[in-house]
Write a protein that holds these residues in place. Structure first.
Motif, PDB file in Angstrom:
ATOM      1  N   PRO A 355      10.984   8.479  14.107  1.00 25.21           N
ATOM      2  CA  PRO A 355      10.836   9.573  15.078  1.00 25.21           C
ATOM      3  C   PRO A 355      12.032   9.739  15.996  1.00 25.21           C
ATOM      4  CG  PRO A 355       9.442   7.697  15.664  1.00 25.21           C
ATOM      5  CD  PRO A 355       9.983   7.420  14.309  1.00 25.21           C
ATOM      6  N   HIS A 356      12.849   8.687  16.126  1.00 27.37           N
ATOM      7  CA  HIS A 356      14.014   8.812  17.004  1.00 27.37           C
ATOM      8  C   HIS A 356      15.047   9.775  16.430  1.00 27.37           C
ATOM      9  CE1 HIS A 356      14.887   5.635  14.080  1.00 27.37           C
ATOM     10  NE2 HIS A 356      16.159   5.983  14.202  1.00 27.37           N
ATOM     11  N   LEU A 357      14.883  10.163  15.177  1.00 29.49           N
ATOM     12  CA  LEU A 357      15.810  11.125  14.574  1.00 29.49           C
ATOM     13  C   LEU A 357      15.411  12.567  14.848  1.00 29.49           C
ATOM     14  CD1 LEU A 357      16.416   9.494  11.060  1.00 29.49           C
ATOM     15  CD2 LEU A 357      17.883   9.401  13.086  1.00 29.49           C
ATOM     16  N   PHE A 358      14.347  12.750  15.656  1.00 28.51           N
ATOM     17  CA  PHE A 358      13.891  14.114  15.920  1.00 28.51           C
ATOM     18  C   PHE A 358      14.959  14.928  16.642  1.00 28.51           C
ATOM     19  CE2 PHE A 358      11.343  17.259  18.346  1.00 28.51           C
ATOM     20  CZ  PHE A 358      10.792  17.919  17.262  1.00 28.51           C
ATOM     21  N   GLY A 359      15.668  14.281  17.578  1.00 29.04           N
ATOM     22  CA  GLY A 359      16.740  14.990  18.279  1.00 29.04           C
ATOM     23  C   GLY A 359      17.831  15.430  17.317  1.00 29.04           C
ATOM     24  N   LEU A 360      18.173  14.552  16.373  1.00 28.29           N
ATOM     25  CA  LEU A 360      19.179  14.928  15.381  1.00 28.29           C
ATOM     26  C   LEU A 360      18.681  16.081  14.527  1.00 28.29           C
ATOM     27  CD1 LEU A 360      21.883  14.357  13.984  1.00 28.29           C
ATOM     28  CD2 LEU A 360      20.712  12.653  12.559  1.00 28.29           C
ATOM     29  N   ALA A 361      17.363  16.046  14.197  1.00 24.45           N
ATOM     30  CA  ALA A 361      16.803  17.147  13.417  1.00 24.45           C
ATOM     31  C   ALA A 361      16.874  18.462  14.189  1.00 24.45           C
ATOM     32  CB  ALA A 361      15.357  16.834  13.022  1.00 24.45           C
ATOM     33  N   LEU A 362      16.584  18.390  15.511  1.00 21.28           N
ATOM     34  CA  LEU A 362      16.685  19.601  16.328  1.00 21.28           C
ATOM     35  C   LEU A 362      18.129  20.100  16.380  1.00 21.28           C
ATOM     36  CD1 LEU A 362      14.294  18.871  19.346  1.00 21.28           C
ATOM     37  CD2 LEU A 362      13.968  20.505  17.473  1.00 21.28           C
ATOM     38  N   GLN A 363      19.075  19.158  16.504  1.00 22.30           N
ATOM     39  CA  GLN A 363      20.475  19.552  16.529  1.00 22.30           C
ATOM     40  C   GLN A 363      20.864  20.210  15.214  1.00 22.30           C
ATOM     41  OE1 GLN A 363      22.273  19.385  19.209  1.00 22.30           O
ATOM     42  NE2 GLN A 363      24.171  20.185  18.319  1.00 22.30           N
ATOM     43  N   ASN A 364      20.393  19.632  14.101  1.00 23.35           N
ATOM     44  CA  ASN A 364      20.660  20.252  12.808  1.00 23.35           C
ATOM     45  C   ASN A 364      20.002  21.624  12.717  1.00 23.35           C
ATOM     46  OD1 ASN A 364      22.180  18.129  11.832  1.00 23.35           O
ATOM     47  ND2 ASN A 364      20.418  17.065  10.965  1.00 23.35           N
ATOM     48  N   GLY A 365      18.802  21.735  13.340  1.00 28.89           N
ATOM     49  CA  GLY A 365      18.153  23.044  13.376  1.00 28.89           C
ATOM     50  C   GLY A 365      18.979  24.062  14.139  1.00 28.89           C
ATOM     51  N   LEU A 366      19.627  23.603  15.246  1.00 29.07           N
ATOM     52  CA  LEU A 366      20.496  24.501  16.001  1.00 29.07           C
ATOM     53  C   LEU A 366      21.688  24.935  15.155  1.00 29.07           C
ATOM     54  CD1 LEU A 366      21.234  25.881  18.664  1.00 29.07           C
ATOM     55  CD2 LEU A 366      22.383  23.751  19.358  1.00 29.07           C
ATOM     56  N   HIS A 367      22.265  23.973  14.415  1.00 33.89           N
ATOM     57  CA  HIS A 367      23.369  24.342  13.533  1.00 33.89           C
ATOM     58  C   HIS A 367      22.909  25.333  12.463  1.00 33.89           C
ATOM     59  CE1 HIS A 367      26.179  21.705  15.401  1.00 33.89           C
ATOM     60  NE2 HIS A 367      25.567  20.573  15.039  1.00 33.89           N
ATOM     61  N   MET A 368      21.690  25.112  11.958  1.00 39.22           N
ATOM     62  CA  MET A 368      21.155  26.036  10.966  1.00 39.22           C
ATOM     63  C   MET A 368      20.946  27.422  11.584  1.00 39.22           C
ATOM     64  SD  MET A 368      18.403  23.711   8.871  1.00 39.22           S
ATOM     65  CE  MET A 368      17.930  25.137   7.885  1.00 39.22           C
ATOM     66  N   ARG A 369      20.505  27.447  12.870  1.00 35.75           N
ATOM     67  CA  ARG A 369      20.330  28.736  13.538  1.00 35.75           C
ATOM     68  C   ARG A 369      21.665  29.448  13.681  1.00 35.75           C
ATOM     69  NH1 ARG A 369      17.807  29.681  19.653  1.00 35.75           N
ATOM     70  NH2 ARG A 369      18.238  31.935  19.742  1.00 35.75           N
ATOM     71  N   HIS A 370      22.704  28.692  14.108  1.00 30.43           N
ATOM     72  CA  HIS A 370      24.034  29.300  14.212  1.00 30.43           C
ATOM     73  C   HIS A 370      24.517  29.771  12.852  1.00 30.43           C
ATOM     74  CE1 HIS A 370      24.921  26.875  18.141  1.00 30.43           C
ATOM     75  NE2 HIS A 370      24.124  27.906  18.341  1.00 30.43           N
ATOM     76  N   THR A 371      24.215  28.967  11.825  1.00 26.55           N
ATOM     77  CA  THR A 371      24.598  29.377  10.475  1.00 26.55           C
ATOM     78  C   THR A 371      23.866  30.647  10.071  1.00 26.55           C
ATOM     79  OG1 THR A 371      24.996  27.063   9.874  1.00 26.55           O
ATOM     80  CG2 THR A 371      24.720  28.637   8.079  1.00 26.55           C
ATOM     81  N   ASP A 372      22.551  30.706  10.397  1.00 25.17           N
ATOM     82  CA  ASP A 372      21.786  31.911  10.081  1.00 25.17           C
ATOM     83  C   ASP A 372      22.342  33.129  10.817  1.00 25.17           C
ATOM     84  OD1 ASP A 372      20.162  30.508   8.401  1.00 25.17           O
ATOM     85  OD2 ASP A 372      18.563  30.204   9.885  1.00 25.17           O
ATOM     86  N   ASP A 373      22.704  32.928  12.112  1.00 26.72           N
ATOM     87  CA  ASP A 373      23.288  34.039  12.860  1.00 26.72           C
ATOM     88  C   ASP A 373      24.602  34.482  12.227  1.00 26.72           C
ATOM     89  OD1 ASP A 373      21.173  33.886  14.591  1.00 26.72           O
ATOM     90  OD2 ASP A 373      22.236  32.700  16.105  1.00 26.72           O
ATOM     91  N   HIS A 374      25.408  33.496  11.827  1.00 22.86           N
ATOM     92  CA  HIS A 374      26.674  33.838  11.180  1.00 22.86           C
ATOM     93  C   HIS A 374      26.438  34.574   9.860  1.00 22.86           C
ATOM     94  CE1 HIS A 374      30.892  33.598  10.169  1.00 22.86           C
ATOM     95  NE2 HIS A 374      30.608  32.930   9.046  1.00 22.86           N
TER      96      HIS A 374
END
Length: 464
Positions: A355-374
């Motif tokens: 569960p401590h990787l949840f923050g990393l997953a959220l960060q990856n989700g943010l990168h995915m969001r930026h990728t989706d926006d791009h």
């Protein structure tokens, strides 16, 4: 019980097992205490088979290993009981015995449903293999059983003895039918040969030799060609073109498989034990079950690749739906959905254990969001470019129409000019002919006048 017959009730199946085991004994070639089963031993075995399902494994492990003569009968019982949950322990127990006594090198699973022409082609393709140490299991996934039985009955006896048919009473889909084949498999290696695909004659020979030489690998894939087919107008199919599958891939690593499934079942040979150790096929996946299996295998062992000449052929039929279609095209939307669901489930499993990787997953989700926006921006730019290109195309077509009209006008004028020139040439030729005729006539008249003058002169000479 003949291969492919309707499955009896659990008690009737165990009773049939007793009869088949008693009738299936053969005289051994030599008196070997480890290979010869006495009559009391066979009777004890049959009585144990009629017992409760929980005792099947212990009974068969204790008695069937002393009765090698019953191995062919056991193979038939495995095929009959594999899909019945109440008899699953019986199937596994007898299957364990046959794997230790009469195990073929390769078990070939053929998934099929109401596609007899493809199935006939697949059987001929398998029969043409240079490696002959194999056993094939046709998994009829809820289709017509009579047609398959008739097709098998028409095969040569030597080929018919190496093929069994398992008729499922209902359609279980790609994963369920593959798991039924895995349950019935007794070979050291397993190949999944769908009825509409084909192999090079050396496929089994090359892949088994490679796995024998690389015991650390769970599976091996070969270079594969995609063969595109179209209807030939006579109820069959003909090849229209072919192309290599994944020509830029030279290593089937876990990293490569995380991106997309780089290998298709027709181009792979697996170790049966490794597939079972990985949990078999996931029946919850109607598609991408092969990718899910490849990911689980490569998490534990390596996945080899044989370079060189293509040894497998993956057949595609674009625009064909239903039973005659290809899952990559007919189920393309389902592939997209379950690709995402499989990735989501893997992410949830990771977060449950870490569960401590949840923050990393959220960060990856943010990168995915930026990728989706791009990607969305690129998509908008692409749409704008498409609009400009459509406008330019419209203008070019308009100009082309105007130029074509001018060309037609010039063509008409040129035709008129050619007609006028032709008329002028004809008139000039006619005038020239008339002038030549007048000149010839004048010359003729002159000659006559000169002749007349000469006659007059001669008359005057004689008068003198």
């Amino acid at each position: 019980m003949a291969d492919g017959a309707t499955l009896p009730a659990p008690f009737a199946l165990r009773r049939r097992a007793k009869n088949l085991l008693l009738a299936g004994r053969r005289r051994p070639q030599r008196a070997d205490s480890a290979a010869v089963a006495t009559a009391p031993a066979r009777h004890r075995l049959c009585h144990r088979l009629l017992g409760t399902p929980d005792r099947h494994q212990r009974a068969v492990d204790h008695s069937l290993h002393r009765c090698r003569a019953a191995a062919p009968v056991c193979q038939r019982l495995v095929a009959a009981a594999a899909h019945d949950t109440k008899n699953r322990k019986l199937a596994f127990a007898i299957g364990h015995h046959t794997r230790t006594t009469t195990m073929p090198k390769v078990s070939i699973i053929i998934r099929s449903k109401d596609r007899l022409p493809f199935l006939a082609r697949a059987l001929a393709d398998i029969a043409a293999q240079t490696c002959t140490d194999w056993q094939a299991h046709i998994i009829n996934d809820g289709g017509d059983a009579a047609g398959i039985d008739a097709l098998l009955a028409a095969q040569p006896a030597a080929l018919r003895d190496k093929i069994s048919a398992i008729h499922l009473p209902q359609n279980l889909g790609r994963s369920g039918s593959a798991q039924q084949g895995l349950d019935a498999a007794t070979g050291e290696y397993l190949a999944l040969h769908d009825d509409d695909d084909t192999w090079h004659p050396d496929f089994l020979a090359r892949t088994t030799a490679w796995l024998d030489a690389h015991p650390q690998a769970a599976a091996v894939a070969v270079r594969t060609e995609v063969i595109h087919e179209e209807a030939d107008g006579n109820g069959g199919w003909r090849e229209c073109r072919r192309e290599p599958l994944q020509p830029g891939i030279h290593d089937l690593s876990l990293l490569e498989l995380l991106v997309i499934n780089r290998a298709v079942p027709i181009g792979c040979l697996y170790r049966t034990a490794d597939i079972r150790a990985a949990g078999g096929y996931n029946a919850a996946l109607p598609v991408v079950e092969d990718w899910d299996l490849h990911l689980r295998l490569t998490r534990q062992k390596t996945f080899g690749l044989i370079e060189g000449t293509p040894l497998a052929y993956w057949h595609h039929r674009h625009g064909v739906a239903g039973d005659w279609g290809n899952s990559m095209h007919d189920l393309a939307h389902a592939h997209w959905i379950y690709d995402r669901r499989l990735r989501d489930e893997a992410m949830r499993d990771t977060l449950r254990t870490a569960p401590h990787l949840f923050g990393l997953a959220l960060q990856n989700g943010l990168h995915m969001r930026h990728t989706d926006d791009h990607v969305a921006g690129l998509h908008g730019h692409l749409e704008d470019t498409r609009g400009e290109l459509r406008q330019l195309l419209h203008e070019c077509l308009h100009k082309q129409d105007a130029l074509q009209e001018q060309l037609h006008q010039l063509t008409r004028e040129l035709a008129l000019e050619r007609e006028a020139a032709a008329a002028a040439r004809a008139a000039a030729e006619q005038a020239q002919q008339q002038a030549q005729a007048r000149a010839e006539q004048a010359q003729h008249e002159r000659a006559e006048l000169l002749s007349f003058i000469r006659r007059i002169k001669r008359l005057r000479f004689w008068k003198r």
